[in-house]
Each structure stands twice: as structure tokens, then as C-alpha cells.
Design a protein around this motif. Structure first.
Motif, mmCIF file in Angstrom:
data_model
loop_
_atom_site.group_PDB
_atom_site.id
_atom_site.type_symbol
_atom_site.label_atom_id
_atom_site.label_comp_id
_atom_site.label_asym_id
_atom_site.label_seq_id
_atom_site.Cartn_x
_atom_site.Cartn_y
_atom_site.Cartn_z
ATOM 1 N N GLY A 80 0.780 -1.233 0.000
ATOM 2 C CA GLY A 80 0.000 0.000 0.000
ATOM 3 C C GLY A 80 0.807 1.276 0.000
ATOM 4 O O GLY A 80 0.390 2.284 -0.575
ATOM 5 N N GLY A 81 1.990 1.264 0.614
ATOM 6 C CA GLY A 81 2.794 2.482 0.701
ATOM 7 C C GLY A 81 3.858 2.622 -0.369
ATOM 8 O O GLY A 81 4.571 3.627 -0.413
ATOM 9 N N ALA A 82 3.962 1.658 -1.270
ATOM 10 C CA ALA A 82 5.029 1.687 -2.278
ATOM 11 C C ALA A 82 4.970 2.944 -3.141
ATOM 12 O O ALA A 82 6.002 3.464 -3.559
ATOM 13 C CB ALA A 82 4.971 0.437 -3.153
ATOM 14 N N ILE A 83 3.767 3.457 -3.384
ATOM 15 C CA ILE A 83 3.621 4.612 -4.271
ATOM 16 C C ILE A 83 4.072 5.914 -3.614
ATOM 17 O O ILE A 83 4.100 6.952 -4.272
ATOM 18 C CB ILE A 83 2.172 4.755 -4.799
ATOM 19 C CG1 ILE A 83 1.136 4.649 -3.677
ATOM 20 C CG2 ILE A 83 1.881 3.710 -5.845
ATOM 21 C CD1 ILE A 83 0.896 5.874 -2.931
ATOM 22 N N MET A 84 4.448 5.866 -2.350
ATOM 23 C CA MET A 84 4.947 7.064 -1.677
ATOM 24 C C MET A 84 6.337 7.454 -2.205
ATOM 25 O O MET A 84 6.754 8.595 -2.082
ATOM 26 C CB MET A 84 5.014 6.850 -0.165
ATOM 27 C CG MET A 84 3.665 6.564 0.490
ATOM 28 S SD MET A 84 2.498 7.918 0.317
ATOM 29 C CE MET A 84 3.248 9.112 1.401
ATOM 30 N N ASP A 85 7.020 6.514 -2.821
ATOM 31 C CA ASP A 85 8.368 6.762 -3.330
ATOM 32 C C ASP A 85 8.298 7.383 -4.730
ATOM 33 O O ASP A 85 7.659 6.834 -5.632
ATOM 34 C CB ASP A 85 9.140 5.436 -3.383
ATOM 35 C CG ASP A 85 10.557 5.631 -3.858
ATOM 36 O OD1 ASP A 85 11.370 6.141 -3.075
ATOM 37 O OD2 ASP A 85 10.839 5.288 -5.033
ATOM 38 N N ASP A 86 8.962 8.530 -4.896
ATOM 39 C CA ASP A 86 8.959 9.238 -6.182
ATOM 40 C C ASP A 86 9.471 8.357 -7.325
ATOM 41 O O ASP A 86 8.906 8.359 -8.422
ATOM 42 C CB ASP A 86 9.827 10.503 -6.119
ATOM 43 C CG ASP A 86 9.264 11.566 -5.194
ATOM 44 O OD1 ASP A 86 8.056 11.543 -4.892
ATOM 45 O OD2 ASP A 86 10.054 12.431 -4.751
ATOM 46 N N GLY A 87 10.538 7.618 -7.067
ATOM 47 C CA GLY A 87 11.111 6.755 -8.098
ATOM 48 C C GLY A 87 10.174 5.643 -8.510
ATOM 49 O O GLY A 87 10.086 5.299 -9.698
ATOM 50 N N THR A 88 9.458 5.092 -7.550
ATOM 51 C CA THR A 88 8.487 4.044 -7.858
ATOM 52 C C THR A 88 7.365 4.606 -8.716
ATOM 53 O O THR A 88 6.972 3.997 -9.715
ATOM 54 C CB THR A 88 7.938 3.421 -6.559
ATOM 55 O OG1 THR A 88 9.010 2.755 -5.893
ATOM 56 C CG2 THR A 88 6.802 2.440 -6.839
ATOM 57 N N ARG A 89 6.860 5.779 -8.332
ATOM 58 C CA ARG A 89 5.780 6.388 -9.138
ATOM 59 C C ARG A 89 6.260 6.659 -10.561
ATOM 60 O O ARG A 89 5.539 6.401 -11.528
ATOM 61 C CB ARG A 89 5.261 7.672 -8.496
ATOM 62 C CG ARG A 89 4.412 7.418 -7.267
ATOM 63 C CD ARG A 89 3.590 8.624 -6.848
ATOM 64 N NE ARG A 89 4.342 9.855 -6.749
ATOM 65 C CZ ARG A 89 5.093 10.219 -5.704
ATOM 66 N NH1 ARG A 89 5.187 9.419 -4.644
ATOM 67 N NH2 ARG A 89 5.733 11.369 -5.694
ATOM 68 N N ALA A 90 7.481 7.133 -10.707
ATOM 69 C CA ALA A 90 8.026 7.398 -12.042
ATOM 70 C C ALA A 90 8.143 6.094 -12.838
ATOM 71 O O ALA A 90 7.793 6.046 -14.021
ATOM 72 C CB ALA A 90 9.379 8.087 -11.937
ATOM 73 N N ALA A 91 8.606 5.039 -12.194
ATOM 74 C CA ALA A 91 8.759 3.746 -12.870
ATOM 75 C C ALA A 91 7.412 3.170 -13.302
ATOM 76 O O ALA A 91 7.319 2.503 -14.335
ATOM 77 C CB ALA A 91 9.487 2.757 -11.963
ATOM 78 N N LEU A 92 6.367 3.435 -12.525
ATOM 79 C CA LEU A 92 5.041 2.908 -12.856
ATOM 80 C C LEU A 92 4.452 3.538 -14.114
ATOM 81 O O LEU A 92 3.541 2.975 -14.725
ATOM 82 C CB LEU A 92 4.081 3.105 -11.677
ATOM 83 C CG LEU A 92 4.335 2.201 -10.480
ATOM 84 C CD1 LEU A 92 3.465 2.620 -9.300
ATOM 85 C CD2 LEU A 92 4.081 0.738 -10.841
ATOM 86 N N ALA A 93 4.968 4.680 -14.533
ATOM 87 C CA ALA A 93 4.433 5.374 -15.707
ATOM 88 C C ALA A 93 4.508 4.519 -16.967
ATOM 89 O O ALA A 93 3.711 4.696 -17.891
ATOM 90 C CB ALA A 93 5.160 6.703 -15.918
#
Length: 167
Positions: A80-93
């Protein structure tokens, strides 16, 4: 190699349960980054939080998510908290990301009041509401699909997702 889809959402949204059902329908493997982290660390997530602290857990999580996004070809559920990381959100794009949304009342019924969930160990209902409110815009920002899970069975959600992902 890239995931068929990545499931995100708060605790109680059904990421693991729906993910397993979806993977079965699509006849692909399922992975949950929380389980991958536990395997790497050799201990349960609550123990990582207590013994090593949240920053250590988040570091393990960043690596587990990045590795899975780069080398896993099934249905992937993120913590649930993985999306708090900027790099993770960028990678999910670069991926198909499904946000499994859930309202507080259903989430509380599904997770109970914090057993085995370190982020919910103190005042679980209020903490869950806070986390959901804080993270909702982030889940929405990475999602290519959003599915409300309230009042639906995991199988119904998986069937809906299988149909959406097929198009």
C-alpha cells in the motif's frame, strides 16, 4: 519482460486476493512485493518494522518493486505504501497500473484492526483513514485503470479487470 498489470491501493483494497484471482484467469504468475520483501529479508514485515525500522523496509521495498517491474511477467501487487516513493511512481508510468479503490468501512472489515500490519498498529481506524486520504491522489496519479472494490467479490473484480485488460 514486464508485468501484465500492477495493482495498487490501500490496505484492504484486495490487491493480493484479487491479484491471485486475476492471475489465475489470465493464466500468468502472481507476485506480491510484500512477500518478495519478506523472502529477501528472511522475516515478516512487522519484524522488519520493529527490528530495522520503516526506512529499512522502504529501502527493501524500492528494490523489490524495481526488480519486479523490470523482470516479472505476471500480475504484480504492490504494498500500500510503495507509491509514496517518487522513483516508484516514475517507474510505474511505463506500466498498466490498476488502482483498486475501497472506502474506509470496507477496508476496515477486510484488514481487521491492524493485526500483522505495522502501519496500523496504533489507532488502526484513524490511521487507515489518514493513509487512505494521504495516498489516494498518488494512487490516482499512477493508475491507468481504477476499479472500486466495495461490495464486490474478488472474483467479480478479477473478471472485470480481465475484460478491461483484454481490450
Amino acid at each position: 519482460m514486464t508485468p501484465v498489470c500492477v495493482l495498487v491501493g490501500p490496505p484492504g483494497a484486495g490487491k493480493s486476493t484479487v491479484g491471485q484471482a486475476l492471475a489465475a484467469l489470465l493464466e500468468v504468475p502472481f507476485a506480491d512485493t510484500d512477500a518478495l520483501i519478506e523472502t529477501t529479508a528472511g522475516k515478516p514485515i512487522p519484524d522488519i518494522f520493529v527490528e530495522d525500522g520503516e526506512p529499512a523496509f522502504r529501502a527493501l521495498e524500492r528494490v523489490a518493486v524495481a526488480d519486479a517491474l523490470a523482470g516479472f511477467d505476471g500480475v504484480l501487487a504492490l504494498g500500500g505504501g510503495a507509491i509514496m516513493d517518487d522513483g516508484t511512481r516514475a517507474a510505474l508510468a511505463a506500466h498498466r497500473v490498476v488502482y483498486l479503490s475501497v472506502e474506509l468501512s470496507d477496508a476496515v472489515k477486510r484488514v481487521g484492526l491492524g493485526a500483522g500490519r505495522p502501519m496500523l498498529s496504533v489507532n488502526p481506524r484513524a490511521t487507515l483513514k489518514y493513509l487512505m486520504d494521504q495516498r489516494r491522489p498518488l494512487y490516482e496519479s499512477v493508475a491507468t485503470h481504477t476499479v472500486a472494490t466495495d461490495g464486490r467479490t474478488p472474483q467479480e473484480i478479477a473478471e472485470l479487470l480481465a475484460a478491461r485488460l483484454d481490450t
